[in-house]
Design an enzyme around this catalytic site. Structure first.
Site, PDB file in Angstrom:
ATOM      1  N   HIS A 180      29.914  41.621  34.115  1.00 25.25           N
ATOM      2  CA  HIS A 180      30.032  42.993  33.616  1.00 25.25           C
ATOM      3  C   HIS A 180      30.089  43.056  32.090  1.00 25.25           C
ATOM      4  O   HIS A 180      29.833  44.088  31.500  1.00 25.25           O
ATOM      5  CB  HIS A 180      31.237  43.716  34.243  1.00 25.25           C
ATOM      6  CG  HIS A 180      32.562  43.353  33.674  1.00 25.25           C
ATOM      7  ND1 HIS A 180      33.380  42.393  34.238  1.00 25.25           N
ATOM      8  CD2 HIS A 180      33.233  43.819  32.596  1.00 25.25           C
ATOM      9  CE1 HIS A 180      34.488  42.289  33.535  1.00 25.25           C
ATOM     10  NE2 HIS A 180      34.418  43.144  32.527  1.00 25.25           N
ATOM     11  N   ASP A 192      31.141  38.375  39.666  1.00 29.40           N
ATOM     12  CA  ASP A 192      31.294  38.863  38.296  1.00 29.40           C
ATOM     13  C   ASP A 192      31.265  37.719  37.281  1.00 29.40           C
ATOM     14  O   ASP A 192      32.013  37.697  36.318  1.00 29.40           O
ATOM     15  CB  ASP A 192      32.576  39.696  38.140  1.00 29.40           C
ATOM     16  CG  ASP A 192      32.575  40.503  36.846  1.00 29.40           C
ATOM     17  OD1 ASP A 192      31.473  40.795  36.331  1.00 29.40           O
ATOM     18  OD2 ASP A 192      33.662  40.819  36.342  1.00 29.40           O
ATOM     19  N   SER A 229      37.999  40.133  29.063  1.00 28.91           N
ATOM     20  CA  SER A 229      37.048  39.812  30.126  1.00 28.91           C
ATOM     21  C   SER A 229      36.175  38.635  29.729  1.00 28.91           C
ATOM     22  O   SER A 229      35.600  38.610  28.649  1.00 28.91           O
ATOM     23  CB  SER A 229      36.155  41.013  30.428  1.00 28.91           C
ATOM     24  OG  SER A 229      36.902  42.033  31.033  1.00 28.91           O
TER      25      SER A 229
END
Length: 181
Positions: A59, A89, A165
């Site tokens: 993402h 992911d 992230s």
């Protein structure tokens, strides 16, 4: 909510093990968008090979037209997207470094236990590179659905902020045991 560990963390020792004095983590600027509409986002990643392979989140790089990597020493590189998997992911990108890279030592999340101490390293808010937080493993097989994708995740109470992230979760032996998403 935050869970409080039942035992103090890092008694009489440096909270960052010596293994983290190396460049295991990096920070990115990603540029995506369509036509004249340019968007910029930030994320983190972990160097997994000396020749420049880096693991991050899908993402974080999804839709990026340009990926720019900044190492902790300030050196910047353009990166190319090697592959992604939206179900987990995870994404792999590659830089062509003109320096020696230190790679993360790969561990196994299968060996983690509840309440095990972990360290998370990332780039919160896109400008606080090298931020280290600590916590414990609070769940080993947390089942969630994000944007229609079912995921089985590790859960920690370590502080994780926007920009973390793609950063690494490490056990206290300095082994990479997870990628923050």
């Amino acid at each position: 909510y935050r869970m409080i560990p039942t035992k103090p963390l890092f008694i009489n020792q440096n909270p960052i093990p010596r293994c983290f004095n190396k460049r295991h983590y990096i920070f990115f600027d990603f540029f995506g968008g369509n036509g004249t509409d340019v968007q910029k986002s930030n994320g983190s990643g972990v160097i997994i090979s000396e020749d420049g392979f880096i693991i991050t989140n899908n993402h974080v790089v999804e839709g990026a037209k340009t990926i720019r990597v900044t190492l902790t020493n300030g050196n910047k590189y353009d990166a190319k997207l090697i592959g992604t998997d939206s179900a987990t992911d995870i994404a792999v990108i590659k830089i062509d470094p003109n320096e020696t890279l230190t790679t993360a030592v790969l561990g196994s999340s299968d060996k983690l236990v509840l309440a095990e101490d972990v360290i998370v390293i990332g780039n919160p808010l896109g400008s606080l590179g090298g931020t280290v937080t600590c916590g414990i493993i609070s769940a080993l097989d947390r089942q969630i659905t994000v944007e229609g994708e079912k995921m089985t995740l590790l859960q920690t109470n370590a502080a994780v902020n926007p920009g973390n992230s793609g950063g690494g979760m490490f056990n206290l032996r300095g082994e990479l045991v997870g990628i923050v998403n």
